[in-house]
Design a protein around this motif. Structure first.
Motif, short mmCIF file in Angstrom:
data_model
loop_
_atom_site.label_atom_id
_atom_site.label_comp_id
_atom_site.label_asym_id
_atom_site.label_seq_id
_atom_site.Cartn_x
_atom_site.Cartn_y
_atom_site.Cartn_z
N GLY A 27 0.79 -1.22 0.00
CA GLY A 27 0.00 0.00 0.00
C GLY A 27 0.82 1.27 0.00
N GLN A 28 2.14 1.15 -0.17
CA GLN A 28 3.01 2.32 -0.16
C GLN A 28 3.11 2.91 -1.56
N THR A 29 3.37 4.20 -1.63
CA THR A 29 3.41 4.90 -2.92
C THR A 29 4.49 4.35 -3.84
N PHE A 30 5.67 4.03 -3.28
CA PHE A 30 6.75 3.56 -4.15
C PHE A 30 6.34 2.30 -4.89
N PHE A 31 5.49 1.47 -4.27
CA PHE A 31 5.06 0.22 -4.89
C PHE A 31 3.93 0.47 -5.89
N ILE A 32 2.93 1.25 -5.49
CA ILE A 32 1.80 1.53 -6.37
C ILE A 32 2.26 2.26 -7.63
N SER A 33 3.22 3.19 -7.45
CA SER A 33 3.66 4.01 -8.58
C SER A 33 4.39 3.19 -9.65
N LEU A 34 4.86 1.99 -9.30
CA LEU A 34 5.51 1.14 -10.29
C LEU A 34 4.54 0.74 -11.40
N PRO A 154 10.63 -3.26 -5.78
CA PRO A 154 10.58 -2.59 -7.08
C PRO A 154 11.12 -3.42 -8.24
N LEU A 155 12.30 -4.00 -8.07
CA LEU A 155 12.85 -4.84 -9.14
C LEU A 155 12.00 -6.08 -9.37
N ALA A 156 11.46 -6.64 -8.27
CA ALA A 156 10.59 -7.82 -8.41
C ALA A 156 9.32 -7.47 -9.18
N MET A 157 8.72 -6.32 -8.85
CA MET A 157 7.47 -5.92 -9.51
C MET A 157 7.71 -5.59 -10.98
N VAL A 158 8.80 -4.90 -11.29
CA VAL A 158 9.12 -4.58 -12.68
C VAL A 158 9.34 -5.87 -13.48
N SER A 159 10.01 -6.84 -12.88
CA SER A 159 10.24 -8.12 -13.55
C SER A 159 8.93 -8.87 -13.77
N PHE A 256 15.00 4.32 -11.59
CA PHE A 256 14.60 4.46 -10.20
C PHE A 256 14.58 3.10 -9.50
N ALA A 257 14.07 2.08 -10.18
CA ALA A 257 13.97 0.76 -9.57
C ALA A 257 15.34 0.24 -9.12
N SER A 258 16.37 0.47 -9.94
CA SER A 258 17.70 -0.01 -9.58
C SER A 258 18.29 0.77 -8.42
N ALA A 259 17.89 2.03 -8.25
CA ALA A 259 18.44 2.86 -7.17
C ALA A 259 17.77 2.60 -5.83
#
Length: 409
Positions: A27-34, A154-159, A256-259
């Protein structure tokens, strides 16, 4: 008590707090924004429209949280988990299947309320109430769940987006919350921690336990919010509009995901350091510190046009997040006591959610109005410096208050 002895003696409760913070990431913004780019394309939303929708959902969750947040005072932590986590799983499932803007709004509302709001609130209320002399240490270890999520998800979600699509990715996380996280966290936290003889006495114990009404009448509480709300507002605004910033700078989509890994490492390091400092000196003494690296992070992101600017920004943001994540978990019980902590923290968390709601909405509207995004970042950096100066005043006033309490005894 040494760190290893403390860890062994309290592993189940610390692990439960850690996992609550970890799975609050859903439920955090960094996750939803992906998934922000895909959501805007599928629903035909501009940056301002999606930001406004997100702001509305987050504001609604902030208004609801003070009422639901009192649950932690009236129920056990285990019973609270049995309510909160199924609702978070439902929110993620709605994100996976929604096709209408109304359902998207409902999903965002539930994600913000039960993810960012109640999952974190339950974890930090438990740590603040169950631990006294080692409160800073306990909070810092629990909040490592946030950093672990930021480092890995982030990397998991992008993958997953590339493999199964963004909707199926949300469905998978709904299943993980319900079938994996819920049984594990309930098993760890269904037994409440009782004070142990090995616990150190709390040197900064308040004279009394403030009620929520008394806290809201304390002018110093509202002044503290000038600084404590800044990280949520700024971090949410930047992460939510990361796709726009990448387009503006011409950076790669996954930059951003890598950082996030660097940010998580810095956050982890400074969360542990600040936990030790809080146990030694008091949470209120760190108030003037945590906004300085946040200010520098805003200035660096505005000034550095090369991709390395993301890593400079994320590293400095991690320093600020590491200090603030532990500080804001230990500050409220230190200043206002633990008896009504769930009720007090629910208002504070609601205010933080409210500030995080304003970030995407305000910046999105300014972007649509052609206001320079880089100028917005510079203004945020200046605000942090001013707020840091205000926190110097707050820290001194709290020191006087604690000194007067000690004399009165």
């Amino acid at each position: 008590m040494t760190f290893l002895r403390f860890l062994r003696a309290n592993l189940r409760w610390l692990a439960g707090g850690f996992l609550l913070c970890l799975f609050s990431s859903v439920g955090q913004t960094f996750f939803i924004s992906l998934s922000g780019g895909q959501i805007r394309r599928e629903y035909g939303l501009s940056n301002g429209e999606f930001g406004g929708l997100y702001m509305l959902a987050t504001l609604a969750s902030a208004m609801t949280l003070p009422f639901i947040g009192r649950m932690v005072d009236r129920r056990s932590v285990g019973a609270t988990v049995l309510v909160v986590m199924p609702m978070l799983a439902l929110a993620a499932a709605l994100m996976a299947v929604s096709t209408q803007v109304g359902v998207l709004l409902l999903s965002l509302y539930l994600l913000r309320l039960f993810g960012q709001g109640m999952m974190t609130h339950t974890s930090l209320t438990a740590m603040g109430r169950w631990f006294s002399g080692h409160r800073g240490r306990a909070v810092s270890l629990a909040t490592l769940g946030h950093q672990t999520g930021e480092a890995t998800l982030p990397l998991a979600m992008v993958s997953l987006h590339a493999l199964i699509g963004w909707r199926m990715s949300w469905a998978l996380f709904a299943a993980l919350v319900l079938c994996l996280a819920l049984p594990a966290i309930y098993a760890l936290m269904r037994i409440e921690r009782l004070p142990q003889a090995a616990d150190l006495p709390e040197r900064r114990q308040v004279a009394r336990h403030w009620t929520r009404r008394e806290v809201l009448r304390d002018p110093l509480y509202w002044v503290m919010l000038v600084g404590t709300l800044a990280p949520g507002f700024i971090g949410t605004a930047i992460f939510f509009h990361q796709a726009y910033l990448l387009e503006l700078r011409g950076w790669a989509p996954g930059a951003f995901a890598s950082a996030f890994v660097l940010m998580a490492c810095m956050t982890l390091t400074f969360a542990l350091v600040s936990g030790w400092l809080i146990d030694r000196f008091g949470a209120f003494r760190l108030l003037p510190v945590f906004l300085v690296p946040l200010s520098l992070s805003c200035f660096s992101l505005a000034a550095i046009a090369e991709p390395i600017g993301i890593f400079v920004f994320m590293g400095l943001l991690g320093v600020s997040y590491g200090i603030s994540s532990t500080l804001l978990g230990a500050l409220w019980p230190e200043v206002y006591g633990t008896r009504h902590l769930g009720s007090v923290r629910s208002v504070t968390v609601a205010m933080m959610v409210f500030s995080s709601a304003l970030g995407p909405g305000v910046t999105g509207l300014l972007i649509d109005a052609q206001v320079s995004y880089l100028l917005q970042l510079q203004v945020l950096g200046v605000y942090c410096l001013v707020a840091a100066g205000v926190m110097v005043f707050v820290s001194r006033q709290l020191a006087h208050r604690f000194q007067a309490t000690a004399i009165a005894r």
